[in-house]
Design a protein around this motif. Structure first.
Motif, PDB file in Angstrom:
ATOM      1  N   ASN A   1       0.854  -1.203   0.000  1.00  0.00           N
ATOM      2  CA  ASN A   1       0.000   0.000   0.000  1.00  0.00           C
ATOM      3  C   ASN A   1       0.884   1.245   0.000  1.00  0.00           C
ATOM      4  OD1 ASN A   1      -2.454  -1.353   0.111  1.00  0.00           O
ATOM      5  ND2 ASN A   1      -2.455  -1.418   2.347  1.00  0.00           N
ATOM      6  N   PHE A   2       1.895   1.215   0.847  1.00  0.00           N
ATOM      7  CA  PHE A   2       2.798   2.361   1.011  1.00  0.00           C
ATOM      8  C   PHE A   2       3.596   2.622  -0.268  1.00  0.00           C
ATOM      9  CE2 PHE A   2       6.854   4.179   2.508  1.00  0.00           C
ATOM     10  CZ  PHE A   2       6.376   5.279   3.208  1.00  0.00           C
ATOM     11  N   ILE A   3       4.158   1.537  -0.830  1.00  0.00           N
ATOM     12  CA  ILE A   3       5.014   1.664  -2.020  1.00  0.00           C
ATOM     13  C   ILE A   3       4.232   2.260  -3.197  1.00  0.00           C
ATOM     14  CG2 ILE A   3       6.148   0.260  -3.808  1.00  0.00           C
ATOM     15  CD1 ILE A   3       7.158  -1.565  -1.529  1.00  0.00           C
TER      16      ILE A   3
ATOM     17  N   LYS B   1      10.826  10.803  -0.126  1.00  0.00           N
ATOM     18  CA  LYS B   1       9.415  10.420   0.004  1.00  0.00           C
ATOM     19  C   LYS B   1       9.184   9.686   1.322  1.00  0.00           C
ATOM     20  CE  LYS B   1       8.618   9.856  -4.866  1.00  0.00           C
ATOM     21  NZ  LYS B   1       8.962   8.842  -5.851  1.00  0.00           N
ATOM     22  N   ILE B   2      10.139   8.799   1.643  1.00  0.00           N
ATOM     23  CA  ILE B   2       9.949   8.002   2.849  1.00  0.00           C
ATOM     24  C   ILE B   2      10.048   8.903   4.083  1.00  0.00           C
ATOM     25  CG2 ILE B   2      10.981   6.162   4.273  1.00  0.00           C
ATOM     26  CD1 ILE B   2      11.369   4.569   1.775  1.00  0.00           C
ATOM     27  N   ILE B   3      10.993   9.834   4.037  1.00  0.00           N
ATOM     28  CA  ILE B   3      11.145  10.725   5.186  1.00  0.00           C
ATOM     29  C   ILE B   3       9.913  11.624   5.326  1.00  0.00           C
ATOM     30  CG2 ILE B   3      12.512  12.675   6.102  1.00  0.00           C
ATOM     31  CD1 ILE B   3      14.963  11.177   4.908  1.00  0.00           C
ATOM     32  N   LYS B   4       9.415  12.075   4.142  1.00  0.00           N
ATOM     33  CA  LYS B   4       8.222  12.931   4.158  1.00  0.00           C
ATOM     34  C   LYS B   4       7.010  12.181   4.697  1.00  0.00           C
ATOM     35  CE  LYS B   4       6.652  15.576   0.700  1.00  0.00           C
ATOM     36  NZ  LYS B   4       6.583  15.909  -0.727  1.00  0.00           N
ATOM     37  N   GLY B   5       6.933  10.907   4.349  1.00  0.00           N
ATOM     38  CA  GLY B   5       5.785  10.109   4.763  1.00  0.00           C
ATOM     39  C   GLY B   5       6.059   9.522   6.132  1.00  0.00           C
ATOM     40  N   ILE B   6       5.918   8.228   6.222  1.00  0.00           N
ATOM     41  CA  ILE B   6       6.175   7.589   7.506  1.00  0.00           C
ATOM     42  C   ILE B   6       7.623   7.097   7.441  1.00  0.00           C
ATOM     43  CG2 ILE B   6       5.318   5.788   9.062  1.00  0.00           C
ATOM     44  CD1 ILE B   6       2.993   5.622   6.823  1.00  0.00           C
ATOM     45  N   THR B   7       8.317   7.108   8.517  1.00  0.00           N
ATOM     46  CA  THR B   7       9.700   6.636   8.473  1.00  0.00           C
ATOM     47  C   THR B   7       9.700   5.113   8.419  1.00  0.00           C
ATOM     48  OG1 THR B   7      10.054   8.438   9.961  1.00  0.00           O
ATOM     49  CG2 THR B   7      11.938   7.055   9.528  1.00  0.00           C
ATOM     50  N   ARG B   8      10.305   4.559   7.385  1.00  0.00           N
ATOM     51  CA  ARG B   8      10.346   3.093   7.265  1.00  0.00           C
ATOM     52  C   ARG B   8      11.739   2.658   6.855  1.00  0.00           C
ATOM     53  NH1 ARG B   8       4.718   0.422   5.571  1.00  0.00           N
ATOM     54  NH2 ARG B   8       3.426   1.980   6.580  1.00  0.00           N
ATOM     55  N   PRO B   9      12.689   2.721   7.775  1.00  0.00           N
ATOM     56  CA  PRO B   9      14.059   2.374   7.383  1.00  0.00           C
ATOM     57  C   PRO B   9      14.168   0.939   6.883  1.00  0.00           C
ATOM     58  CG  PRO B   9      13.901   2.756   9.758  1.00  0.00           C
ATOM     59  CD  PRO B   9      12.584   3.096   9.182  1.00  0.00           C
ATOM     60  N   ARG B  10      13.374   0.025   7.445  1.00  0.00           N
ATOM     61  CA  ARG B  10      13.459  -1.384   7.003  1.00  0.00           C
ATOM     62  C   ARG B  10      13.085  -1.496   5.517  1.00  0.00           C
ATOM     63  NH1 ARG B  10       9.634  -4.621   5.964  1.00  0.00           N
ATOM     64  NH2 ARG B  10       8.078  -3.435   7.098  1.00  0.00           N
ATOM     65  N   LEU B  11      12.025  -0.805   5.158  1.00  0.00           N
ATOM     66  CA  LEU B  11      11.572  -0.861   3.768  1.00  0.00           C
ATOM     67  C   LEU B  11      12.615  -0.254   2.828  1.00  0.00           C
ATOM     68  CD1 LEU B  11       9.280  -1.637   1.877  1.00  0.00           C
ATOM     69  CD2 LEU B  11       8.237   0.578   2.311  1.00  0.00           C
ATOM     70  N   LEU B  12      13.241   0.815   3.278  1.00  0.00           N
ATOM     71  CA  LEU B  12      14.275   1.453   2.468  1.00  0.00           C
ATOM     72  C   LEU B  12      15.431   0.478   2.208  1.00  0.00           C
ATOM     73  CD1 LEU B  12      15.230   4.041   1.105  1.00  0.00           C
ATOM     74  CD2 LEU B  12      16.368   4.632   3.222  1.00  0.00           C
ATOM     75  N   LEU B  13      15.820  -0.227   3.270  1.00  0.00           N
ATOM     76  CA  LEU B  13      16.910  -1.205   3.117  1.00  0.00           C
ATOM     77  C   LEU B  13      16.501  -2.323   2.162  1.00  0.00           C
ATOM     78  CD1 LEU B  13      18.274  -1.559   6.751  1.00  0.00           C
ATOM     79  CD2 LEU B  13      19.427  -0.554   4.775  1.00  0.00           C
ATOM     80  N   GLU B  14      15.240  -2.759   2.282  1.00  0.00           N
ATOM     81  CA  GLU B  14      14.770  -3.836   1.402  1.00  0.00           C
ATOM     82  C   GLU B  14      14.738  -3.374  -0.058  1.00  0.00           C
ATOM     83  OE1 GLU B  14      12.066  -6.194   4.679  1.00  0.00           O
ATOM     84  OE2 GLU B  14      11.085  -4.970   3.164  1.00  0.00           O
ATOM     85  N   LEU B  15      14.326  -2.134  -0.268  1.00  0.00           N
ATOM     86  CA  LEU B  15      14.308  -1.608  -1.641  1.00  0.00           C
ATOM     87  C   LEU B  15      15.730  -1.500  -2.192  1.00  0.00           C
ATOM     88  CD1 LEU B  15      11.541   1.061  -1.208  1.00  0.00           C
ATOM     89  CD2 LEU B  15      11.470  -0.811  -2.846  1.00  0.00           C
ATOM     90  N   LYS B  16      16.651  -1.144  -1.314  1.00  0.00           N
ATOM     91  CA  LYS B  16      18.054  -1.069  -1.756  1.00  0.00           C
ATOM     92  C   LYS B  16      18.562  -2.447  -2.144  1.00  0.00           C
ATOM     93  CE  LYS B  16      20.585   2.822  -0.540  1.00  0.00           C
ATOM     94  NZ  LYS B  16      21.620   3.477   0.188  1.00  0.00           N
TER      95      LYS B  16
END
Ligand SMILES: Cc1cc2nc3c(=O)[nH]c(=O)nc-3n(C[C@H](O)[C@H](O)[C@H](O)COP(=O)(O)OP(=O)(O)OC[C@H]3O[C@@H](n4cnc5c(N)ncnc54)[C@H](O)[C@@H]3O)c2cc1C
Length: 461
Positions: free
Chosen positions: A367-369, A399-414
């Motif tokens: 949903n978030f992505i 976008k992630i910082i602007k929205g909800i902070t989701r460091p785990r998702l950022l790492l997974e996308l990387k």
């Protein structure tokens, strides 16, 4: 009892969309072709399917697109909805919706008219036969029940996902069993509504809904309006949902979409589709595999008709070259592998990672992505059409910082991007000959094992 002819240049097993195209193009080039299918001739084409065919394939092959009563509608493309259905991606790519039986019958008749030497229906390939160079034909059970050996210089196997020939071939190059984690179980209904209650939902596009946590674990729901009153609705899910797929389908697909009374179910059936990159080698001495038998379905969207037709065309071209060279060994047939990998193999390998990512990601992340445009229409279109994914990480981080902070998702996308680049690089270096295949295959296996272990959340193997 009619005695069949026994010797050919090429035997093609399976008269589905892939096999009929291989037969037609092989015959058009003057090859002596035998086409067989275990179905009755008048039933060929009755495949459990979503019935959408990408329009581009007809230009590619220079054959007539569907028309008349074979054609039900032309759509603009796909809408892929987030699990909460509040946001979506639009992929513009025209596709025809066909009456599957009529489409299959047309392709079969055109193959027969193109000058194939023999067509045998109700004839089942039981196994391959070999000489000291490799495959030299097939053993079949004929309509009459008797068994004979048909001989050929090349066998093209187009007998679908559960191909007996692929499962039993004596080969160190061909994968016999497709792992369960790469198979998607489907169930679909074709429903006709009374003419007064026409369909209204997204008539121009095919709807796909992904919801791994609840409604479509490991797959997607589809809603394909074939005409104003006929709809093909279905559910694809993990293969181990075998016992419960009908229940899921009824609750989350049928009851959800069919709210009008007086509907008529035209067809109701299940099927399995291989969703993964192509077999690492789709050929061995004297044999080539095409379509579902070789896992040629696009793992991003489950479309396999157009790709199988492309593979059938390529196999016919390479068969002709082998005949001219009088060499049916893998040395000559390897070109088929190279063409498959450069035509769509690289794209499908890249899409395979997205397939795994989407199959196992929690619905809330998807949903978030989609909502936050982390994956956009353009990203998915680039991936589908060119096998490229270029997420703009600076923008994504913002976008992630602007929205909800989701460091785990950022790492997974990387890590998704890292694997994507590794896979693209590996497939760009697909070997030019069988000599370096062993090394490449080891790299492919270890890379994908790492990807599976990274993304898969269950213990399917
Ligand atoms: C539910 C579902 C929905 C789908 N929706 C779409 C869609 O909308 N669009 C799309 O592009 N793709 C779709 N696909 C995928 C698509 O249907 C397949 O990729 C495509 O039909 C594969 O064609 P094929 O010719 O390779 O194999 P098949 O269509 O499976 O044909 C194989 C043929 O071989 C014959 N055969 C099998 N074994 C033997 C044997 N031993 N001896 C002789 N003959 C044999 C069979 O009778 C059959 O005619 C869907 C798949 C499923 C399951």
């Amino acid at each position: 009892m009619e005695i069949p002819k026994l010797n050919f240049d090429v035997i093609i097993v399976g008269a589905g969309t892939s096999g009929t195209i291989a037969a037609r193009f092989a015959a058009q080039q003057g090859l002596k072709v035998c086409l067989i299918d275990n179905n009755t001739k008048s039933d060929i084409g009755t495949k459990v399917c979503g019935d959408g065919v990408l329009a581009t394939i007809f230009n590619f092959l220079h054959i007539n697109p569907p028309k008349g009563n074979e054609l039900l509608s032309l759509k603009r493309g796909f809408r892929i909805y987030s699990p909460d259905q509040k946001s979506w991606l639009t992929i513009k790519i025209p596709l025809y919706f066909v009456d599957r039986l009529r489409f299959g019958q047309r392709l079969l008749n055109e193959a027969i008219d193109s000058g194939i030497d023999q067509f045998l229906d109700k004839t089942r390939a039981i196994n391959l036969t070999y000489n000291k160079e490799g495959v030299d034909g097939i053993k079949v059970r004929l309509k009459s029940g008797s068994k004979v050996d048909l001989k050929s210089k090349i066998v093209i196997d187009a007998s679908g996902c559960y191909s007996t020939l692929r499962r039993t071939i004596k080969s160190t190059l061909i994968i016999n069993e497709i792992p369960k984690r790469d198979l998607v179980l489907c169930f679909r209904d074709i429903v006709k509504l009374p003419s007064e209650s026409k369909l209204t939902h997204d008539l121009d596009y095919c709807t796909l809904i992904i919801d791994p946590d609840k409604r479509s674990p490991g797959g997607f729901i589809w809603y394909f309006p074939k005409s104003e009153t006929i709809i093909n609705i279905g559910l694809g899910t993990f293969i181990q949902y075998n016992g419960s797929i009908k229940e899921y389908f009824q609750k989350y697909v049928f009851d959800y979409f069919i709210t009008q009374p007086n509907f008529n179910i035209i067809s109701s059936a299940g099927g399995v589709v291989p969703l993964r990159r192509p077999l690492p080698s789709c050929a061995d001495n004297g044999i080539m595999f095409v379509g579902d038998a070789a896992c040629h379905v696009d793992p991003a969207n489950g479309g396999g008709i157009d790709v199988g037709m492309r593979a059938g065309y390529h196999a016919a071209q390479v068969a002709k070259k082998a005949l001219v060279a009088n060499d049916y060994s893998l040395k000559t047939l390897w070109e088929y592998n190279s063409i498959i990998m450069s035509d769509f193999g690289l794209k499908h390998a890249a899409s395979d990672i997205i397939r795994l990512f989407f199959q196992y990601k929690p619905s809330k992340d998807l949903n978030f992505i989609i909502k936050k445009n982390i994956l956009t229409d353009i990203d998915i279109s680039k991936l589908w059409f060119h096998g490229e994914l270029d997420l703009n990480f600076k923008a994504t981080i913002k976008k992630i910082i602007k929205g909800i902070t989701r460091p785990r998702l950022l790492l997974e996308l990387k890590s998704l991007m890292k694997y994507m680049n590794n896979v693209i690089d590996l497939y760009k270096h697909y070997p030019n000959s069988v000599d370096s295949f062993k090394d490449w295959r080891e790299k492919e296996t270890s890379l994908f094992e790492e990807i599976y272990s990274k993304f898969i959340r269950t213990n399917l193997s």
